[in-house]
Enzyme design. Structure first.
Site, mmCIF file in Angstrom:
data_model
loop_
_atom_site.group_PDB
_atom_site.id
_atom_site.type_symbol
_atom_site.label_atom_id
_atom_site.label_comp_id
_atom_site.label_asym_id
_atom_site.label_seq_id
_atom_site.Cartn_x
_atom_site.Cartn_y
_atom_site.Cartn_z
ATOM 1 C CB VAL A 105 10.794 -28.559 30.228
ATOM 2 C CG1 VAL A 105 11.819 -28.380 29.115
ATOM 3 C CG2 VAL A 105 11.243 -29.685 31.162
ATOM 4 C CE LYS A 138 13.511 -31.958 34.723
ATOM 5 N NZ LYS A 138 13.843 -33.377 34.534
ATOM 6 C CG ASP A 198 10.436 -42.872 35.939
ATOM 7 O OD1 ASP A 198 9.524 -43.717 35.843
ATOM 8 O OD2 ASP A 198 10.230 -41.653 36.012
#
Length: 879
Positions: A4, A19, A112
């Site tokens: 990033v 990104k 996640d």
């Protein structure tokens, strides 16, 4: 995954985050697919707590995403300096839960969630990295686990179970299917870490960490951080439950709990007092979510469903839950019953909202209801044992639907349904009649079907010849069940029983694999149809009193005296743990017959406000009939003298009587009653009081819509409105089908000249008013423009009135002298009625200048009452 960079969008002159997929991963198809998937997911989530995606592209071999540039730090970086304060942790947790709820509504599981994927910005939380997110329905591939713990490489690399190990739920580390509750476990781990500065699960090796996640519970936050309220402990503990079914079932519910804690953060919060019995309990955190609040005064703040291992309070509590203001429960012959889920967390109920029949779902920890089904006449809802799905009946079919949403699934044909129950991997249901696609199509009965679908099987409980069955209720063993029975095709016997006050109904205890059944004489009459069993007690209502009595289902015997637990109860249901939800008679939609002129000016009222189910004006405009409920739980038809407002009883049978409609000459009233064991049409001579049963279709339910203008026949239909008939009142009682279709058709009214019929139908997807030739129902025209129900003709046939779904009284100039000519509808006034497509809620005088309507203006919305800990030995011993 990805690098990033801070960058500048030169086209729009703004700072952005870029990104980029590293070159060494760009050639890998799986990493490229994950990168693309993240872009699609972020683009679908327009939410203040999800990082926004501006663009996606490829430069040469480099794939990139252009994201919102966030100023701040990750939660992981903030936690490196120590734990957050309670107010900070609760605020951040609520915002994370809000973002997760948005993702879950789009059918996505993050998989996640961890502090490194939470950005703390001046404007609040931003949830990052949806690269591992998946649709809820996606297949799960079990792969070897080779994760490191702590600061090593996170366990998200190729060939491993996806996610970061310290925040994985037990099902995730086992490679089992994941859903929204997997993210809720991770949220609990993040909340725990924000409060304590320590991870909820720690070990030196991956194997040790997995063992901790699978078998161990972290110490309560309050044990590490003194002063932590027990309510926050309970929220986190429930997030971290090992079994998904024991966790919060939605991130939205977690958000509501945390927001409540945030709003009460400045007050003293007491932990629950110790108790010797471990039992689920509700407390003030739930009450805060209820519009009605907590009725009992004992101060206690605990969260919902505290861990069974912890001590809890057993004080009985009574909570009121307000339904949406424009939602009205049907109070007719087969009333809507608010069905509480087996786990006591949800209530499902049918309601009419602006003329549309809807199936609602309400979390008892929420102030909002969710519409599961819209404009489908769902009846007799019942729960799956795991509280994740509902069974119901609609369009002559047995159907199921997940409470998470989605389309309903048809399991079997079910004409004339009489209720169902779900347990032991199968569904038990009762029918008033059968169809050729079911076994033994000649008669009604009980059937079972696998919960996944398949061929229904007869489940009769002989020897009970000539018997109809109503509302089967499976007991916890999935084999035994309660069933209400009453005589079929035997009106005389049923009426004789009704004179004794029993209506021929009885309650029996039976079993699916047994040829015997046991009568339970202590519960008889209408009460037998709704009796429930939970926590060792039978619960039923008699004379509007809710009763309970200890009951042994093995012997079929009561083991203790009965106890009154509530007064003024109309309908009710009971959860597996004994939590009770009911609607009080005082919460029914009280209305008042009110006169309006054509401009909507109120010109006076008649009688007192009450639970009126419907209204019909006599042809001369001097009398009206109304039908309303009583404290005894039945419903009767009453006559109102419009000059004095005095009510006189027209029917007195203990059964439900409704749908009264006057003959054109005013000498007779036709009405619908359940007194013969099924819905049937009766005609009452007003002068003599003599009542006559019309039984042209013995055993098949019929309800009345209206008369033909010559008074020689009635228009009747089957409940659900799929088949409409005309029945003559001569000696032969000839019944002739008029129309049958796939849509609901209701409230058919024949024009004064007998050549046309007006009715409301849902064939367009919404309730609208139509006019068609009578009796052929050809040359059909829709006359309403934005929804409508309950058409009524002016006596000269030159004007048609109806209720719009927003309660407006509408007028349609109409000419039937030759071919049908219809003008555009005109709004007259706001009637104050909550429109129902299956009722008659207003009448119009012969000249069309005045309207008598069941006005609900200014009335409060309906409420449901929840009783907690009412069936404990301690509470029953005090009553």
């Amino acid at each position: 995954m990805g690098e990033v960079y801070r960058a500048r969008d030169t086209r729009l002159d703004r700072a952005v985050a870029l990104k980029v997929l590293p070159e060494n991963l760009a050639a890998d198809a799986s990493h490229h697919a994950r990168f693309q998937r993240e872009a699609r997911i972020i683009s679908s989530l327009n939410h203040p707590h999800v990082c926004a995606l501006h663009d996606i592209g490829q430069h040469e071999s480099r794939h990139y995403l252009v994201l919102e540039l966030l100023e701040g730090e990750t939660l992981a970086a903030r936690l490196a300096r120590g734990p957050l304060s309670q107010s900070q942790a609760v605020r951040v947790g609520a915002q994370i839960a809000d973002a997760l709820a948005a993702a879950h509504r789009h059918g996505l599981v993050h998989r996640d969630l961890k502090p490194a994927n939470v950005m703390l910005t001046p404007s609040g939380v931003k949830l990052l990295d949806f690269g591992l997110a998946k649709p809820v329905s996606a297949e799960v591939v079990v792969t070897p686990l080779a994760a490191t713990v702590g600061g090593g490489t996170p366990a998200t690399a190729e060939g491993q179970i996806v996610g970061t190990l310290q925040y994985m739920a037990p099902e995730q580390v086992q490679g089992l299917p994941t859903d929204a509750r997997t993210d809720i476990f991770a949220l609990g781990a993040v909340l725990y870490e924000m409060m304590t500065g320590r991870k909820a699960f720690e070990a030196h090796t991956p194997a040790g960490l997995i063992a901790s996640i699978m078998r161990s519970d972290p110490p309560a936050v309050s044990a590490t951080v003194p002063g932590t309220p027990g309510s926050l402990d309970a929220v986190i503990e429930r997030c971290l439950a090992k079994e998904p079914g024991e966790r919060w079932q939605s991130a939205h519910d977690v958000k509501l709990q945390l927001e409540w804690l945030q709003s009460h953060a400045t007050g003293a919060v007491a932990s629950p007092p110790p108790a010797t019995v471990h039992r689920r309990v509700w407390g003030a955190s739930l009450a805060a979510a209820f519009a009605g609040g907590l009725v009992t005064a004992t101060p206690l703040v605990v969260a919902l469903w505290r861990s069974p291992a912890g001590p809890v309070d057993l004080v009985p509590r009574r909570l009121d839950m307000a339904l949406p203001k424009d939602a009205a429960l049907w109070t007719g012959a087969i009333p809507d019953v608010p069905e509480i889920s087996p786990d006591g967390r949800w209530v499902a109920y049918g309601a009419t909202v602006r003329g549309r029949r809807q199936l609602h779902l309400r979390s008892l920890a929420s102030t909002e209801s969710k519409v599961l089904l819209d404009n489908e006449d769902a009846a007799f809802p019942f729960w799956s044992p795991d509280s994740r799905a509902l069974g119901f009946f609609a369009q002559a079919s047995l159907k199921t639907i997940s409470i998470g949403g989605g389309a309903a699934r048809v399991l079997a044909p079910a004409p004339a349904p009489r209720g169902g129950s779900w347990g032991g991997g199968r569904i038990l249901f009762a029918l008033g009649r059968t169809s050729p696609t079911l076994p033994d199509p000649g008669g009604a009965g009980l059937y079972t079907i696998p919960e996944t679908g398949g061929a229904p099987r007869r489940a009769e409980i002989p020897p009970l010849p000539g018997t109809l069955y109503f509302r089967p209720r499976l007991l916890p063993d999935g084999r035994s069940f309660l069933i209400s029975t009453f005589p079929a095709n035997q009106p005389a016997a049923a009426l004789e029983a009704a004179e004794r006050g029993h209506q021929g109904q009885s309650l029996r205890l039976a079993a699916l694999d047994s040829r015997e059944s046991r009568l339970i004489p202590e519960v008889e009459g209408p009460a037998s149809a709704r009796a429930r069993f939970a926590v060792g007690h039978m619960i039923w209502a008699r004379d509007a009193q809710l009763l309970t009595r200890a009951f042994d289902p093995r012997s079929g015997q009561f083991t203790a005296p009965e106890v009154v637990i509530a007064q003024g109860v109309r309908v009710y249901s009971v959860a597996r743990d004994g939590t009770i939800v009911f609607q009080a008679q005082s919460s029914s939609p009280f209305t008042q017959p009110t006169w309006f002129d054509r401009k909507g000016v109120r010109e006076g009222t008649l009688a007192d406000p009450d639970a009126y189910g419907g209204l019909s004006l006599s042809p001369d405009g001097r009398r009206a009939s109304v039908w309303m409920g009583s404290r005894a739980g039945n419903q009767d038809v009453w006559e109102v003298d419009l000059s004095t407002g005095v009510l006189s009883r027209m029917t007195s049978d203990p059964a439900i009587d409704s749908d009264a409609t006057w003959a054109p000459d005013g000498t007779r009233v036709a009405f619908t009653s359940a007194r013969s064991g099924t819905l049937a049409v009766y005609v009452k001579d007003v002068a003599s009081g003599r009542e006559e049963l019309l039984a042209p279709m013995a055993g098949r339910p019929l309800v009345v819509d209206g008369w033909t203008p010559d008074g020689r026949a009635l228009v009747v239909r089957q409940p659900g409105g799929r088949n409409t008939y005309i029945v003559t009142l001569d000696a032969d009682r000839t019944l002739r089908p008029l129309v049958a279709n796939a849509f609901t058709m209701d409230e058919t009214q024949v024009s004064p000249d007998g050549r046309w019929a007006a009715y409301n139908s849902d064939e367009s997807g919404a309730w609208e008013v139509y006019v068609a030739r009578f009796p052929t129902f050809t040359s059909r025209r829709r006359v309403s423009t934005a929804g409508g129900v309950q058409p009524k003709w002016r006596r000269d046939g030159k004007e048609l009135f109806y209720l719009a779904l927003d309660s407006s009284m509408m007028s349609v100039p109409i000419d039937t002298s030759a071919e049908l000519t219809v003008q555009r509808p005109i709004k007259l006034f706001d009637s104050g009625i909550t429109p129902d497509p299956g009722l008659t809620q207003y009448g119009v005088t012969p000249d069309g200048q005045r309207f008598l309507a069941l006005d609900r203006s200014g009335r409060e919305g309906e409420t449901l009452t929840v009783l907690l800990n009412w069936l404990t030995p301690e509470n029953l011993g005090r009553r």
